[in-house]
Design a protein around this motif. Structure first.
Motif, PDB file in Angstrom:
ATOM      1  N   GLU A 233       0.828  -1.204   0.000  1.00  0.00           N
ATOM      2  CA  GLU A 233       0.000   0.000   0.000  1.00  0.00           C
ATOM      3  C   GLU A 233       0.862   1.253   0.000  1.00  0.00           C
ATOM      4  N   PHE A 234       1.987   1.211   0.716  1.00  0.00           N
ATOM      5  CA  PHE A 234       2.878   2.371   0.755  1.00  0.00           C
ATOM      6  C   PHE A 234       3.397   2.689  -0.641  1.00  0.00           C
ATOM      7  N   ARG A 235       3.807   1.655  -1.376  1.00  0.00           N
ATOM      8  CA  ARG A 235       4.286   1.857  -2.747  1.00  0.00           C
ATOM      9  C   ARG A 235       3.200   2.478  -3.617  1.00  0.00           C
ATOM     10  N   GLU A 236       1.990   1.931  -3.509  1.00  0.00           N
ATOM     11  CA  GLU A 236       0.876   2.442  -4.312  1.00  0.00           C
ATOM     12  C   GLU A 236       0.591   3.903  -3.978  1.00  0.00           C
ATOM     13  N   LEU A 237       0.598   4.222  -2.692  1.00  0.00           N
ATOM     14  CA  LEU A 237       0.337   5.604  -2.268  1.00  0.00           C
ATOM     15  C   LEU A 237       1.444   6.545  -2.749  1.00  0.00           C
ATOM     16  N   ALA A 238       2.693   6.099  -2.656  1.00  0.00           N
ATOM     17  CA  ALA A 238       3.815   6.930  -3.116  1.00  0.00           C
ATOM     18  C   ALA A 238       3.686   7.224  -4.605  1.00  0.00           C
ATOM     19  N   SER A 239       3.290   6.228  -5.378  1.00  0.00           N
ATOM     20  CA  SER A 239       3.100   6.422  -6.815  1.00  0.00           C
ATOM     21  C   SER A 239       1.959   7.393  -7.085  1.00  0.00           C
ATOM     22  N   GLU A 240       0.856   7.223  -6.360  1.00  0.00           N
ATOM     23  CA  GLU A 240      -0.309   8.088  -6.575  1.00  0.00           C
ATOM     24  C   GLU A 240      -0.003   9.535  -6.196  1.00  0.00           C
ATOM     25  N   VAL A 241       0.666   9.732  -5.069  1.00  0.00           N
ATOM     26  CA  VAL A 241       1.032  11.093  -4.662  1.00  0.00           C
ATOM     27  C   VAL A 241       1.993  11.706  -5.672  1.00  0.00           C
ATOM     28  N   SER A 242       2.908  10.905  -6.198  1.00  0.00           N
ATOM     29  CA  SER A 242       3.865  11.398  -7.199  1.00  0.00           C
ATOM     30  C   SER A 242       3.147  11.910  -8.440  1.00  0.00           C
ATOM     31  N   LEU A 243       2.136  11.180  -8.881  1.00  0.00           N
ATOM     32  CA  LEU A 243       1.360  11.607 -10.044  1.00  0.00           C
ATOM     33  C   LEU A 243       0.671  12.942  -9.780  1.00  0.00           C
ATOM     34  N   LEU A 244       0.108  13.088  -8.587  1.00  0.00           N
ATOM     35  CA  LEU A 244      -0.584  14.330  -8.248  1.00  0.00           C
ATOM     36  C   LEU A 244       0.395  15.495  -8.122  1.00  0.00           C
ATOM     37  N   LEU A 245       1.578  15.233  -7.598  1.00  0.00           N
ATOM     38  CA  LEU A 245       2.605  16.278  -7.525  1.00  0.00           C
ATOM     39  C   LEU A 245       3.064  16.678  -8.924  1.00  0.00           C
ATOM     40  N   ALA A 246       3.204  15.695  -9.797  1.00  0.00           N
ATOM     41  CA  ALA A 246       3.632  15.982 -11.166  1.00  0.00           C
ATOM     42  C   ALA A 246       2.610  16.846 -11.884  1.00  0.00           C
ATOM     43  N   TYR A 247       1.349  16.575 -11.638  1.00  0.00           N
ATOM     44  CA  TYR A 247       0.281  17.372 -12.233  1.00  0.00           C
ATOM     45  C   TYR A 247       0.486  18.849 -11.919  1.00  0.00           C
ATOM     46  N   GLU A 248       0.846  19.148 -10.666  1.00  0.00           N
ATOM     47  CA  GLU A 248       1.085  20.537 -10.261  1.00  0.00           C
ATOM     48  C   GLU A 248       2.425  21.046 -10.790  1.00  0.00           C
TER      49      GLU A 248
ATOM     50  N   LEU B 272      18.618   7.996  -6.408  1.00  0.00           N
ATOM     51  CA  LEU B 272      18.484   6.602  -5.977  1.00  0.00           C
ATOM     52  C   LEU B 272      18.601   6.498  -4.459  1.00  0.00           C
ATOM     53  N   ARG B 273      17.880   5.548  -3.848  1.00  0.00           N
ATOM     54  CA  ARG B 273      17.049   4.597  -4.558  1.00  0.00           C
ATOM     55  C   ARG B 273      15.589   4.995  -4.542  1.00  0.00           C
ATOM     56  N   ALA B 274      15.216   5.767  -3.500  1.00  0.00           N
ATOM     57  CA  ALA B 274      13.798   6.037  -3.254  1.00  0.00           C
ATOM     58  C   ALA B 274      13.138   6.847  -4.362  1.00  0.00           C
ATOM     59  N   GLY B 275      13.913   7.668  -5.078  1.00  0.00           N
ATOM     60  CA  GLY B 275      13.335   8.484  -6.133  1.00  0.00           C
ATOM     61  C   GLY B 275      12.780   7.683  -7.293  1.00  0.00           C
ATOM     62  N   LEU B 276      13.176   6.412  -7.391  1.00  0.00           N
ATOM     63  CA  LEU B 276      12.699   5.560  -8.488  1.00  0.00           C
ATOM     64  C   LEU B 276      11.185   5.412  -8.476  1.00  0.00           C
ATOM     65  N   ILE B 277      10.603   5.294  -7.283  1.00  0.00           N
ATOM     66  CA  ILE B 277       9.155   5.094  -7.198  1.00  0.00           C
ATOM     67  C   ILE B 277       8.418   6.265  -7.819  1.00  0.00           C
ATOM     68  N   MET B 278       9.007   7.465  -7.721  1.00  0.00           N
ATOM     69  CA  MET B 278       8.366   8.658  -8.254  1.00  0.00           C
ATOM     70  C   MET B 278       8.519   8.733  -9.767  1.00  0.00           C
ATOM     71  N   THR B 279       9.729   8.502 -10.270  1.00  0.00           N
ATOM     72  CA  THR B 279       9.929   8.585 -11.724  1.00  0.00           C
ATOM     73  C   THR B 279       9.156   7.484 -12.444  1.00  0.00           C
ATOM     74  N   ASP B 280       9.103   6.304 -11.852  1.00  0.00           N
ATOM     75  CA  ASP B 280       8.368   5.204 -12.481  1.00  0.00           C
ATOM     76  C   ASP B 280       6.897   5.542 -12.630  1.00  0.00           C
ATOM     77  N   ALA B 281       6.358   6.273 -11.656  1.00  0.00           N
ATOM     78  CA  ALA B 281       4.958   6.682 -11.742  1.00  0.00           C
ATOM     79  C   ALA B 281       4.773   7.803 -12.755  1.00  0.00           C
ATOM     80  N   ILE B 282       5.639   8.807 -12.679  1.00  0.00           N
ATOM     81  CA  ILE B 282       5.459  10.008 -13.500  1.00  0.00           C
ATOM     82  C   ILE B 282       5.677   9.725 -14.986  1.00  0.00           C
ATOM     83  N   VAL B 283       6.541   8.759 -15.306  1.00  0.00           N
ATOM     84  CA  VAL B 283       6.800   8.465 -16.714  1.00  0.00           C
ATOM     85  C   VAL B 283       5.549   7.935 -17.407  1.00  0.00           C
TER      86      VAL B 283
END
Length: 207
Positions: A26-41, A76-87
């Protein structure tokens, strides 16, 4: 400049990330979802221009992205979860990686990997790191990008401490910071409090 994305969905998902009862999946999913919303802004000011297209009914001009191409660069390494979502939002963006770790004694960043797109100087760069704590790693990564020729850089973090924000504003005043929240402070170990723990450990289950 700092932009705090206070949208209710962002704040709700961030609160779930803070909860010690939230598991790895769930943490991974939430991190990805928040990343998408941050990217939108963060990408609100991307340039668009008219392109002539044919719909099933007629031909007309419609807005599409124009201007500089994009690059997503993960610390790296934690930033990967964000780029993987935003791409998934901008699949044509090139992806780079900067490997840094924080020395537990000095709390200073130590570089071990740096791989960026060859044309980074011609791209708008979105640098990702879930936690902006001391600011040392983010500042070092920004300097790597500038040394490589990058001229347009935004830093995206899920959570920040005032100390880290102050470092970036002092050392790189031209870099905009986009975050979901700025917490109270850093503790003696350099962790954001109240925070959400070590983002990398919670993403990858290594806590």
């Amino acid at each position: 400049m700092v932009t705090v994305v206070s949208h209710p969905l962002v704040q709700h998902k961030l609160s779930l990330m803070r909860d010690t009862q939230t598991g790895v999946k769930e943490f991974r999913e939430l991190a990805s979802e928040v990343s998408l919303l941050l990217a939108y802004e963060a990408m609100r000011d991307l340039e668009i221009g008219p392109v002539r297209l044919s719909t099933p009914l007629e031909t007309a001009e419609f807005p599409m992205l124009s201007g500089k191409k994009l690059a997503l660069v993960a610390i790296l390494r934690a930033g990967l979860i964000m780029t993987d979502a935003i791409v998934t939002l901008v699949p044509a963006a090139k992806v780079g990686h900067i490997g840094l770790y924080r020395d537990p004694q000095t709390l200073k960043p130590v570089a071990y990997y740096n791989k960026l797109p060859a044309d980074i100087a011609e791209r708008r760069v979105f640098l990702t790191d879930p936690m902006l704590a001391t600011g040392g790693s983010a500042s070092a990564a920004i300097q790597f990008l500038k040394d490589a020729g990058a001229q347009s850089i935004k830093l995206m973090s899920i959570l920040a401490a005032p100390e880290g924000v102050a470092v970036i504003e002092k050392e790189h005043p031209d870099v905009e910071i986009v975050v979901a929240a700025i917490d109270r402070e850093l503790n003696d170990h350099g962790y954001i409090v109240p925070g959400l723990g070590d983002a990398g450990d919670r993403i990858y289950g290594t806590k």
